[in-house]
Design a protein around this motif. Structure first.
Motif, PDB file in Angstrom:
ATOM      1  N   VAL A  75       0.678  -1.150  -0.003  1.00 58.38           N
ATOM      2  CA  VAL A  75      -0.034  -0.064  -0.012  1.00 58.38           C
ATOM      3  C   VAL A  75       0.884   1.076  -0.129  1.00 58.38           C
ATOM      4  O   VAL A  75       1.974   1.374   0.675  1.00 58.38           O
ATOM      5  N   GLU A  76       0.392   2.194  -0.687  1.00 55.44           N
ATOM      6  CA  GLU A  76       1.167   3.635  -0.622  1.00 55.44           C
ATOM      7  C   GLU A  76       0.636   4.447   0.278  1.00 55.44           C
ATOM      8  O   GLU A  76      -0.583   4.554   0.596  1.00 55.44           O
ATOM      9  N   VAL A  77       1.590   5.007   0.939  1.00 54.35           N
ATOM     10  CA  VAL A  77       1.353   5.695   2.261  1.00 54.35           C
ATOM     11  C   VAL A  77       2.266   6.980   2.341  1.00 54.35           C
ATOM     12  O   VAL A  77       3.363   6.999   1.451  1.00 54.35           O
ATOM     13  N   THR A  78       1.826   7.925   3.082  1.00 54.37           N
ATOM     14  CA  THR A  78       2.404   9.313   3.016  1.00 54.37           C
ATOM     15  C   THR A  78       3.612   9.194   4.028  1.00 54.37           C
ATOM     16  O   THR A  78       3.764   8.081   4.695  1.00 54.37           O
ATOM     17  N   GLU A  79       4.483  10.147   3.561  1.00 53.79           N
ATOM     18  CA  GLU A  79       5.701  10.282   4.671  1.00 53.79           C
ATOM     19  C   GLU A  79       5.457  10.216   6.101  1.00 53.79           C
ATOM     20  O   GLU A  79       6.047   9.894   6.863  1.00 53.79           O
ATOM     21  N   ASP A  80       4.367  11.051   6.350  1.00 53.48           N
ATOM     22  CA  ASP A  80       3.801  11.087   7.637  1.00 53.48           C
ATOM     23  C   ASP A  80       3.549   9.727   8.363  1.00 53.48           C
ATOM     24  O   ASP A  80       3.879   9.262   9.481  1.00 53.48           O
ATOM     25  N   VAL A  81       2.664   9.014   7.601  1.00 53.46           N
ATOM     26  CA  VAL A  81       2.155   7.687   7.957  1.00 53.46           C
ATOM     27  C   VAL A  81       3.609   6.704   8.277  1.00 53.46           C
ATOM     28  O   VAL A  81       3.476   6.088   9.288  1.00 53.46           O
TER      29      VAL A  81
ATOM     30  N   GLU B  22       6.486   7.548   8.916  1.00 56.14           N
ATOM     31  CA  GLU B  22       7.386   8.077   9.808  1.00 56.14           C
ATOM     32  C   GLU B  22       6.706   7.435  11.345  1.00 56.14           C
ATOM     33  O   GLU B  22       7.194   7.273  12.313  1.00 56.14           O
ATOM     34  N   THR B  23       5.237   7.474  11.394  1.00 61.16           N
ATOM     35  CA  THR B  23       4.665   7.096  12.362  1.00 61.16           C
ATOM     36  C   THR B  23       4.801   5.611  12.743  1.00 61.16           C
ATOM     37  O   THR B  23       5.052   5.267  13.781  1.00 61.16           O
ATOM     38  N   ILE B  24       4.807   4.834  11.826  1.00 61.39           N
ATOM     39  CA  ILE B  24       4.868   3.404  11.736  1.00 61.39           C
ATOM     40  C   ILE B  24       6.247   3.156  12.273  1.00 61.39           C
ATOM     41  O   ILE B  24       6.593   2.352  13.103  1.00 61.39           O
ATOM     42  N   ARG B  25       7.404   4.023  11.508  1.00 63.48           N
ATOM     43  CA  ARG B  25       8.707   3.806  11.986  1.00 63.48           C
ATOM     44  C   ARG B  25       8.827   3.974  13.676  1.00 63.48           C
ATOM     45  O   ARG B  25       9.457   3.159  14.148  1.00 63.48           O
ATOM     46  N   ALA B  26       8.317   5.090  13.922  1.00 66.04           N
ATOM     47  CA  ALA B  26       8.461   5.485  15.384  1.00 66.04           C
ATOM     48  C   ALA B  26       7.937   4.367  16.222  1.00 66.04           C
ATOM     49  O   ALA B  26       8.568   4.153  17.290  1.00 66.04           O
ATOM     50  N   ALA B  27       6.771   3.669  15.889  1.00 66.34           N
ATOM     51  CA  ALA B  27       6.193   2.798  16.657  1.00 66.34           C
ATOM     52  C   ALA B  27       7.116   1.452  16.810  1.00 66.34           C
ATOM     53  O   ALA B  27       7.480   1.081  17.774  1.00 66.34           O
ATOM     54  N   GLU B  28       7.626   1.215  15.598  1.00 69.58           N
ATOM     55  CA  GLU B  28       8.582  -0.063  15.575  1.00 69.58           C
ATOM     56  C   GLU B  28       9.921   0.269  16.347  1.00 69.58           C
ATOM     57  O   GLU B  28      10.372  -0.575  17.233  1.00 69.58           O
TER      58      GLU B  28
END
Length: 137
Positions: free
Chosen positions: A20-26, A28-34
């Motif tokens: 799925v294509e996501v924006t940079e904000d999304v 970054e949020t996923i990476r922060a959670a990881e």
């Protein structure tokens, strides 16, 4: 826009690759959670927290108890409202005694002492009130 594989994020839901294509904000949020989860795992390993599940510091709750979903919270709130409404349908004295016993945590003897009556009266009143409440559920 970046591509994210949902199978990596939700392996129990997606058995095959699904991009799925996501924006940079999304992203970054996923990476922060990881990163946060990885840091938590490192702290547990570093302090050997995975061995001491009985030390009552909340680690066992984080591992054993799954977080409640919004649906579960809503159901619990509705159930509490139903119980409260059912208690309010009882006679005033029974409702007060059940409220004191189960919501305030008072013992039967404490309730009897406050009201100036025999504890057996309070006990019987609570028992009858609980029988009436059982009819609602």
């Amino acid at each position: 826009m970046k591509k994210v594989n949902l199978r990596d994020l939700y392996p129990d839901v997606y058995k095959n690759d699904y991009f799925v294509e996501v924006t940079e904000d999304v992203l970054e949020t996923i990476r922060a959670a990881e990163r946060t989860e990885a840091a938590y795992d490192r702290r547990m390993y570093r302090y050997k927290a995975y061995y001491s599940l009985d030390c009552d510091n909340g680690i066992e709750n984080a591992i054993l108890m799954k977080p409640q979903t919004p649906e579960m919270l809503l159901e619990e709130k509705q159930f509490q409202e139903q119980v409260y409404a059912a208690v309010m349908k009882l006679p005033e004295k029974q409702a007060k005694r059940i409220y004191a016993r189960y919501y305030l945590g008072m013992t039967v003897n404490e309730i009897a002492e406050v009201e100036g009556v025999d504890p057996s009266r309070v006990r019987d009143s609570i028992r009858r009130g609980l029988k009436q409440l059982a009819k609602y559920f």
